[in-house]
Design a protein around this motif. Structure first.
Motif, PDB file in Angstrom:
ATOM      1  N   SER A  49      36.550  33.231  35.947  1.00  0.00           N
ATOM      2  CA  SER A  49      35.813  33.455  37.191  1.00  0.00           C
ATOM      3  C   SER A  49      34.995  34.734  37.082  1.00  0.00           C
TER       4      SER A  49
ATOM      5  N   VAL B  94      38.759  32.224  44.091  1.00  0.00           N
ATOM      6  CA  VAL B  94      39.432  31.596  45.233  1.00  0.00           C
ATOM      7  C   VAL B  94      39.435  30.076  45.077  1.00  0.00           C
ATOM      8  N   ILE B  95      38.315  29.494  44.689  1.00  0.00           N
ATOM      9  CA  ILE B  95      38.235  28.043  44.483  1.00  0.00           C
ATOM     10  C   ILE B  95      39.198  27.605  43.378  1.00  0.00           C
TER      11      ILE B  95
ATOM     12  N   ALA C 232      38.054  42.448  45.811  1.00  0.00           N
ATOM     13  CA  ALA C 232      38.778  42.251  47.072  1.00  0.00           C
ATOM     14  C   ALA C 232      39.474  43.536  47.503  1.00  0.00           C
TER      15      ALA C 232
ATOM     16  N   LEU D 157      42.855  35.643  51.117  1.00  0.00           N
ATOM     17  CA  LEU D 157      42.404  35.013  49.878  1.00  0.00           C
ATOM     18  C   LEU D 157      43.507  34.176  49.252  1.00  0.00           C
TER      19      LEU D 157
ATOM     20  N   LEU E 291      34.303  36.610  43.130  1.00  0.00           N
ATOM     21  CA  LEU E 291      35.501  36.436  43.935  1.00  0.00           C
ATOM     22  C   LEU E 291      35.611  35.020  44.476  1.00  0.00           C
ATOM     23  N   TRP E 292      34.503  34.436  44.944  1.00  0.00           N
ATOM     24  CA  TRP E 292      34.560  33.093  45.513  1.00  0.00           C
ATOM     25  C   TRP E 292      34.963  32.061  44.464  1.00  0.00           C
ATOM     26  N   MET E 293      34.576  32.283  43.209  1.00  0.00           N
ATOM     27  CA  MET E 293      34.973  31.363  42.143  1.00  0.00           C
ATOM     28  C   MET E 293      36.482  31.424  41.911  1.00  0.00           C
TER      29      MET E 293
ATOM     30  N   TRP F  15      42.692  27.392  44.656  1.00  0.00           N
ATOM     31  CA  TRP F  15      42.908  26.140  45.399  1.00  0.00           C
ATOM     32  C   TRP F  15      43.225  24.997  44.435  1.00  0.00           C
TER      33      TRP F  15
ATOM     34  N   GLU G  99      42.343  42.149  52.519  1.00  0.00           N
ATOM     35  CA  GLU G  99      41.782  40.808  52.325  1.00  0.00           C
ATOM     36  C   GLU G  99      42.682  39.920  51.475  1.00  0.00           C
TER      37      GLU G  99
END
Length: 420
Positions: free
Chosen positions: A87, A94-95, A28, A36, A90-92, A98, A32
């Motif tokens: 992880s 972020v999830i 990242a 995120l 990066l998308w992992m 959450w 950004e």
């Protein structure tokens, strides 16, 4: 009653001190980071008022009103803490943020109402101060864990493949265990008082469907008492400042003080570990100051005590700009710690004194809108501000946070507190 907050803060402190580091390690860029991080406030916005509403309307003969939510949140948060440092993209990450933030909120929100349920008004300032103590204690340990793993136990601080270091990974595992054990201690060891009229509660729950409950949870923002509205403005600028600090301290310290933005370098990871120590220090100060706040508040009033604390926090954040020696950052953290102790206790003590007891969880959930809304605003504009006006230099985000903290302090003057 408050011991569970020790575990909850393990989760939050590991998140606050390490998520930006994980995001940057996984690719990242600085501008950004706020977007995120948006997961954290959005999940709070969705989860907290709903949990507050339904925890008011829950009663189990054995498990009580708030404790079922503590337990469910602890189980889910522990799973998220174990998964986050594994992880690989990066998308992992972020999830996982959450999931982690939603789970922590399920546990945390009812804890605020828990103190209001169990204590009379004259004891609530001390009750919320005790929560601040356990929050500070948990955060001291959790924030310093990566540093301790590396410097005390010889765990690698730089991953061979450029990924998440073992020092961070093991810290999250230990945090998950601490979270579960501390929260479950409160679940098992405390006994809640039953509602005054259990049959009326059952009848109300039967009459209101789940969708009506959801609608009422979010409409509460239009029904706030006057003092709650005044405190909402103070909360907005306080939490805007905190969010700026949590997002950008790692980036600011590694680039401004340590002189590097190379996330694979030993110097960067040394700086990132030192940020964990800085966060441990401000939380340690908060744990100590928590016991002094009720004493000071009796002399100065709660709102003036909060004003002074926030002003010191703003001074602490802005002072980082003038520091080149990493050790001096600890002095800046003293001001931040005093502000943090007050943010965790004084607004809730003032608010609980004017709320009806049967709606304590509901209004505490609505009040938390003014924790998450400023974070959403910060996530939306900080990256843009940094890129457009400050050349993507992270230290300026901390200066913006300091100015926001000063605004929060000034707004304390409009708050009408029902201390009697």
């Amino acid at each position: 009653m408050s011991f569970g907050f020790l575990g909850i803060q393990f989760g939050f402190a590991l998140q606050n001190a390490n998520v930006s580091r994980i995001f940057e390690t996984l690719g990242a860029s600085k501008d950004e980071l706020p977007i995120l991080w948006l997961a954290a406030p959005v999940t709070g916005l969705l989860v907290q008022p709903i949990i507050g509403y339904y925890s008011d309307r829950t009663w189990h003969r054995k498990w009580g009103r708030r404790r079922p939510f503590f337990a469910v949140g602890a189980i889910l948060a522990t799973i998220a803490l174990f998964a986050m440092p594994n992880s690989t993209a990066l998308w992992m990450a972020v999830i996982m943020l959450w999931l982690m933030d939603a789970s922590i909120n399920i546990s945390m929100e009812p804890f605020r109402a828990f103190v209001g349920d169990m204590l009379p008004n004259e004891q609530r300032t001390s009750g919320f101060a005790m929560q601040s103590f356990f929050i500070g204690l948990g955060a001291i340990i959790a924030s310093a864990l990566p540093y301790m793993m590396t410097n005390w136990f010889g765990v690698s601080n730089v991953a061979a493949d450029g990924g998440i270091p073992d020092s961070v990974r093991i810290s999250f595992y230990l945090g998950g265990i601490a979270y579960f054990c501390a929260v479950m201690w409160t679940v098992v060891k405390t006994k809640e008082y039953p509602p005054d009229d259990i049959e009326a509660l059952k009848a109300e729950n039967a009459e209101r469907g789940i969708f009506q409950g959801l609608a009422e949870s979010f409409m509460g923002i239009f029904k706030m008492p006057k003092t709650m509205v005044q405190l909402a403005f103070v909360q907005f600028f306080s939490w805007f400042a905190l969010f700026a600090m949590w997002i950008y301290t790692t980036s600011a310290v590694t680039s401004h003080v340590y002189g590097t933005s190379d996330t694979t370098s030993a110097v960067y990871n040394e700086g990132a570990d030192w940020v964990g120590i800085c966060f441990a220090v401000y939380n340690g100060i908060a744990a100590l100051v928590a016991f002094l706040l009720p004493v000071v508040a009796k002399r100065l009033s709660r709102r003036i005590t909060h004003l002074v604390a926030l002003a010191l926090g703003g001074l602490g954040l802005i002072s980082i700009y003038f520091i080149s020696d990493p050790n001096l950052l600890l002095i800046s953290m003293v001001g931040v710690g005093i502000a943090w102790a007050s943010i965790l206790s004084m607004p809730y003590a003032m608010l609980s004194s004017i709320l009806p007891s049967h709606q304590m969880g509901y209004y505490m959930g609505v009040f938390n809108f003014f924790i998450v809304i400023p974070q959403i605003v910060a996530a939306g504009i900080l990256g843009f501000m940094l890129k457009s006006f400050f050349g993507n230099i992270s230290i300026y985000a901390l200066i913006v946070g300091g100015v926001s903290m000063f605004l929060a302090a000034a707004l304390c003057l409009i708050v009408q507190d029902n201390e009697e």
